[in-house]
Scaffold this active site. Sequence first.
Site, PDB file in Angstrom:
ATOM      1  CG  ASP A 175      -2.726  16.279 -22.577  1.00  0.00           C
ATOM      2  OD1 ASP A 175      -2.473  15.010 -22.528  1.00  0.00           O
ATOM      3  OD2 ASP A 175      -4.029  16.479 -22.935  1.00  0.00           O
TER       4      ASP A 175
ATOM      5  CE  LYS B 176      -4.263   8.342 -24.804  1.00  0.00           C
ATOM      6  NZ  LYS B 176      -5.522   8.490 -23.843  1.00  0.00           N
TER       7      LYS B 176
ATOM      8  CE1 TYR C 187      -4.310   1.785   0.784  1.00  0.00           C
ATOM      9  CE2 TYR C 187      -2.688   3.225   1.486  1.00  0.00           C
ATOM     10  CZ  TYR C 187      -4.037   2.845   1.278  1.00  0.00           C
ATOM     11  OH  TYR C 187      -4.859   4.019   0.977  1.00  0.00           O
TER      12      TYR C 187
ATOM     13  CG  HIS D 289     -17.771  11.250 -27.238  1.00  0.00           C
ATOM     14  ND1 HIS D 289     -17.687  12.452 -26.609  1.00  0.00           N
ATOM     15  CD2 HIS D 289     -16.531  10.585 -26.982  1.00  0.00           C
ATOM     16  CE1 HIS D 289     -16.546  12.468 -25.949  1.00  0.00           C
ATOM     17  NE2 HIS D 289     -15.994  11.368 -25.890  1.00  0.00           N
TER      18      HIS D 289
ATOM     19  CG  PHE E   5      -8.732  14.321 -26.928  1.00  0.00           C
ATOM     20  CD1 PHE E   5      -8.745  14.504 -28.455  1.00  0.00           C
ATOM     21  CD2 PHE E   5      -9.026  13.435 -26.243  1.00  0.00           C
ATOM     22  CE1 PHE E   5      -9.275  13.685 -28.917  1.00  0.00           C
ATOM     23  CE2 PHE E   5      -9.351  12.116 -27.205  1.00  0.00           C
ATOM     24  CZ  PHE E   5      -9.804  12.373 -28.497  1.00  0.00           C
ATOM     25  CG  ASP E   6     -12.642  13.478 -25.392  1.00  0.00           C
ATOM     26  OD1 ASP E   6     -11.421  13.079 -24.965  1.00  0.00           O
ATOM     27  OD2 ASP E   6     -13.229  12.145 -25.609  1.00  0.00           O
TER      28      ASP E   6
ATOM     29  CB  ALA F 138      -1.133  11.180 -24.153  1.00  0.00           C
TER      30      ALA F 138
HETATM   31  C1  P70 Z   1      -7.884   8.657 -27.303  1.00  0.00           C
HETATM   32  C2  P70 Z   1      -8.294   9.090 -25.761  1.00  0.00           C
HETATM   33  C3  P70 Z   1      -7.135  10.309 -24.099  1.00  0.00           C
HETATM   34  C4  P70 Z   1      -6.427  11.532 -23.671  1.00  0.00           C
HETATM   35  C5  P70 Z   1      -5.673  12.079 -24.818  1.00  0.00           C
HETATM   36  C6  P70 Z   1      -4.962  13.401 -24.554  1.00  0.00           C
HETATM   37  C7  P70 Z   1      -4.188  14.037 -25.216  1.00  0.00           C
HETATM   38  C8  P70 Z   1      -5.619  12.919 -22.112  1.00  0.00           C
HETATM   39  C9  P70 Z   1      -6.360  11.643 -22.602  1.00  0.00           C
HETATM   40  C10 P70 Z   1      -6.960  11.072 -21.504  1.00  0.00           C
HETATM   41  C11 P70 Z   1      -9.721   8.966 -25.351  1.00  0.00           C
HETATM   42  C12 P70 Z   1     -10.628   8.198 -26.206  1.00  0.00           C
HETATM   43  C13 P70 Z   1     -11.147   8.882 -27.453  1.00  0.00           C
HETATM   44  C14 P70 Z   1     -11.897   8.133 -28.173  1.00  0.00           C
HETATM   45  C15 P70 Z   1     -12.109   6.871 -28.033  1.00  0.00           C
HETATM   46  C16 P70 Z   1     -11.774   6.373 -26.995  1.00  0.00           C
HETATM   47  C17 P70 Z   1     -10.971   6.802 -26.109  1.00  0.00           C
HETATM   48  N1  P70 Z   1      -7.479  10.026 -25.305  1.00  0.00           N
HETATM   49  N2  P70 Z   1      -4.795  13.467 -23.121  1.00  0.00           N
HETATM   50  O1  P70 Z   1      -8.444   7.635 -27.730  1.00  0.00           O
HETATM   51  O2  P70 Z   1      -6.261   9.900 -20.958  1.00  0.00           O
HETATM   52  O3  P70 Z   1      -8.073   7.910 -21.594  1.00  0.00           O
HETATM   53  O4  P70 Z   1      -6.109   7.825 -20.044  1.00  0.00           O
HETATM   54  O5  P70 Z   1      -8.001   9.085 -19.326  1.00  0.00           O
HETATM   55  O6  P70 Z   1      -5.703  11.738 -26.116  1.00  0.00           O
HETATM   56  O7  P70 Z   1      -7.457   9.665 -27.799  1.00  0.00           O
HETATM   57  P1  P70 Z   1      -7.186   8.800 -20.400  1.00  0.00           P
END
Ligand code: P70
Length: 479
Positions: free
Chosen positions: A237, A280, A95, A471, A147-148, A239
């Site tokens: 960010d 990623k 832990y 979405h 991103f979203d 990723a």
């Molecule tokens: C993607 C996924 C996640 C993401 C990212 C960036 C630049 C943070 C995050 C969040 C999300 C996704 C979109 C469509 C379908 C499935 C999944 N991106 N910053 O595929 O990270 O997912 O670990 O919480 O692209 O691009 P996390």
Amino acid sequence: MAGDRSGAGPGATSPGGTGDGEPGWWPEVEPFRIKAVERIRRTTRAERERLIEEAGLNLFGLRSEDVYIDLLTDSGTSAMSDNQWAGLMVGDEAYAGSRSFYALRDAVEETMGLPYVIPTHQGRAAENVLFTTLVREGHIVPNNMHFDTTRAHVEHRKAEALDLAGPWAYDPVSEVPFKGDIDLEALERVLCERGASVPLVLLTVTCNSGGGQPVSMANLRATSDICRRHGVPLFLDAARFAENAYFIKRREPGYGSRTIPDIVREMFAYADGCTMSGKKDCLTNIGGFIALRDPDLYQRATVWAVLFEGFPTYGGLAGRDMEAMARGLREVLDEDYLEYRTGQVAYLGRCLAEAGVPIIEPVGGHAVYLDALRFLPGLGREALPGQALAVELYIEGGVRGVEIGTVLAGRDPTTGLDRYPRLEMVRLAVPRRVYTRQHLEVVVEAARRVLARRDGIRGLAFAEEPPVLRHFTARFRRL
Ligand code: P70
């Protein structure tokens, strides 16, 4: 290690080479062989027509068993290496004070030069912890493009998520090498006029909403200078940081003979910290982290990490997950891997373009983005052409992509109206180390067939629309 082939972009038609004295006659081949395989099943067209109707014409509603080639996302879908799988066995599940936490912390410090690390269960959890610490109602968060999930986390705090990528980012065909660059003049203006309301500036590397486009080192450096002058911290960010570094090596003057680890260190030297989705470029199926330079901010963020994620030496993860991330973080810097990775994505883009399929160019690091407005010119934006195209690709070839357009953009929080982004796209994201060229050829053939019958494709409308991140769970009907 692959050497500099300056001038040729990743996946350019000129043949590749390893740069270590071998003749450059082979393409960007897999720097691995396959030790374990997973069965996938082809479905019939009739089955797919029924299945996608049952899923409400939303590809997120499909069972993965019913998808032949799954290009929904490159997130959490990588194949781990034998070394990472071995790491799972030696993960320390304590832990507090887990050995695997220290392995992760050391890997982050070594690759990124950021000493304070808070593990989180994935990238959006890192956003949640960091933004809870820094972002308040009325704040403005500039980014090249949010991103979203990042946008949603900013707006959830009643702050403004401001996209400042330059106009080049919205042109689907111009061959700009670093389309992810932020507009420096626009950033300077925002910080001069409203700097007091800006708690941090973000740069998304690579820029996912813009097509997986890289940010140049020159832009990172200049952004950092501007932020420093205004006393505002800059976060990445991060990723897809390694893919971004590879583009810098291949495209930016002066970087051709630098190593990837060296380029990565320089990228992060301009930042005060990062949020990371390990799903990623840590080559894992789960995990993320926040990495910071400032011990005080680390202390403040840790308070929220304990509340949302768990004790700061596991942060919502099993010890083995941290071990796999630590190993993935080192593996992803392998230049042979990055050459193969970006080359495979470029190959898909090249084949699609040759088949006459309109795509966003140049091709980015993790995905090929189809330009739905040019693919389905008969459909207006209100007919959700990206979503309609994604549905047809599934029906045609069992290929699952994702709409990156009006559906994903959601509604403006103040007006409540659809946001209609400038680009209406279907993203075909390539999981890392998972599919072969033959798999990608199925994708190309499916797209070619949909293109041939595009005049008969109808638009879509929402049948059910959830209030946030719509979405993922929306249902649609045909117009
Ligand atoms: C993607 C996924 C996640 C993401 C990212 C960036 C630049 C943070 C995050 C969040 C999300 C996704 C979109 C469509 C379908 C499935 C999944 N991106 N910053 O595929 O990270 O997912 O670990 O919480 O692209 O691009 P996390």
